[in-house]
Write a protein that holds these residues in place. Structure first.
Motif, PDB file in Angstrom:
ATOM      1  N   GLN A  24       0.833  -1.204   0.000  1.00  0.00           N
ATOM      2  CA  GLN A  24       0.000   0.000   0.000  1.00  0.00           C
ATOM      3  C   GLN A  24       0.863   1.248   0.000  1.00  0.00           C
ATOM      4  O   GLN A  24       1.901   1.293   0.635  1.00  0.00           O
ATOM      5  CB  GLN A  24      -0.889   0.044   1.244  1.00  0.00           C
ATOM      6  CG  GLN A  24      -2.093  -0.801   1.159  1.00  0.00           C
ATOM      7  CD  GLN A  24      -3.070  -0.466   2.254  1.00  0.00           C
ATOM      8  OE1 GLN A  24      -4.178  -0.141   1.942  1.00  0.00           O
ATOM      9  NE2 GLN A  24      -2.684  -0.535   3.502  1.00  0.00           N
ATOM     10  N   LYS A  45      -4.119   0.661  -2.806  1.00  0.00           N
ATOM     11  CA  LYS A  45      -4.902   0.434  -1.588  1.00  0.00           C
ATOM     12  C   LYS A  45      -5.298  -1.032  -1.524  1.00  0.00           C
ATOM     13  O   LYS A  45      -5.631  -1.635  -2.547  1.00  0.00           O
ATOM     14  CB  LYS A  45      -6.165   1.295  -1.594  1.00  0.00           C
ATOM     15  CG  LYS A  45      -5.898   2.771  -1.623  1.00  0.00           C
ATOM     16  CD  LYS A  45      -7.184   3.555  -1.742  1.00  0.00           C
ATOM     17  CE  LYS A  45      -6.880   5.033  -1.900  1.00  0.00           C
ATOM     18  NZ  LYS A  45      -8.088   5.797  -2.181  1.00  0.00           N
ATOM     19  N   TYR A  52      -6.116  -5.841  -4.496  1.00  0.00           N
ATOM     20  CA  TYR A  52      -5.749  -4.432  -4.402  1.00  0.00           C
ATOM     21  C   TYR A  52      -6.499  -3.584  -5.409  1.00  0.00           C
ATOM     22  O   TYR A  52      -6.960  -4.068  -6.445  1.00  0.00           O
ATOM     23  CB  TYR A  52      -4.237  -4.264  -4.648  1.00  0.00           C
ATOM     24  CG  TYR A  52      -3.422  -4.781  -3.508  1.00  0.00           C
ATOM     25  CD1 TYR A  52      -3.027  -3.941  -2.484  1.00  0.00           C
ATOM     26  CD2 TYR A  52      -3.079  -6.121  -3.435  1.00  0.00           C
ATOM     27  CE1 TYR A  52      -2.289  -4.422  -1.419  1.00  0.00           C
ATOM     28  CE2 TYR A  52      -2.352  -6.615  -2.373  1.00  0.00           C
ATOM     29  CZ  TYR A  52      -1.962  -5.760  -1.375  1.00  0.00           C
ATOM     30  OH  TYR A  52      -1.242  -6.232  -0.309  1.00  0.00           O
ATOM     31  N   ARG A  53      -6.554  -2.304  -5.099  1.00  0.00           N
ATOM     32  CA  ARG A  53      -7.122  -1.299  -5.989  1.00  0.00           C
ATOM     33  C   ARG A  53      -6.004  -0.317  -6.297  1.00  0.00           C
ATOM     34  O   ARG A  53      -5.312   0.150  -5.391  1.00  0.00           O
ATOM     35  CB  ARG A  53      -8.283  -0.600  -5.282  1.00  0.00           C
ATOM     36  CG  ARG A  53      -8.736   0.701  -5.847  1.00  0.00           C
ATOM     37  CD  ARG A  53      -9.692   0.455  -7.006  1.00  0.00           C
ATOM     38  NE  ARG A  53     -10.102   1.705  -7.566  1.00  0.00           N
ATOM     39  CZ  ARG A  53     -11.338   2.127  -7.570  1.00  0.00           C
ATOM     40  NH1 ARG A  53     -12.283   1.416  -7.022  1.00  0.00           N
ATOM     41  NH2 ARG A  53     -11.635   3.262  -8.139  1.00  0.00           N
TER      42      ARG A  53
END
Length: 109
Positions: A24, A45, A52-53
């Protein structure tokens, strides 16, 4: 015996999340040639364990482009694979570096 296996499973799972959670953060990359100057930012994130994004923001010659990706993380290979189009990114945790194509994104501290 079942209790011991359960504890091992939980303990191993927690370690995986902790290690991949280091991914992150905000990563940046800038490059230029005779035609344009580009600044890329990846905002990573965690959604849940190993998912994850990433919001990719590209500023090329004062024009902003935003892409949103959802990626699956492979802990063994340290590779993020984008779910829809199959793009992949390499993560080097010791260098705090993400490589996407020929671009190196360094993590901001």
């Amino acid at each position: 015996m079942k209790r011991i296996l359960l504890y091992l499973f939980v303990f191993t799972g927690c370690n995986t999340v902790k290690n991949s959670a280091d991914l992150q953060g905000v990563y940046t990359c800038g490059y230029q040639n005779e035609f344009y100057t580009t600044y890329d930012t990846l905002i990573v994130k965690i959604i849940r364990q190993d998912l994850y994004r990433i919001d990719r923001r590209t500023n090329a010659n004062q024009k902003m482009k935003i892409e949103k990706w959802t990626l699956q993380y492979d802990t063994e290979k340290q590779i993020l694979t984008e779910i829809k189009k199959g793009k992949f990114l390499l993560w080097y945790p010791d260098k705090q570096l993400i490589i996407y194509g020929n671009r190196n994104y360094q993590k901001l501290k």
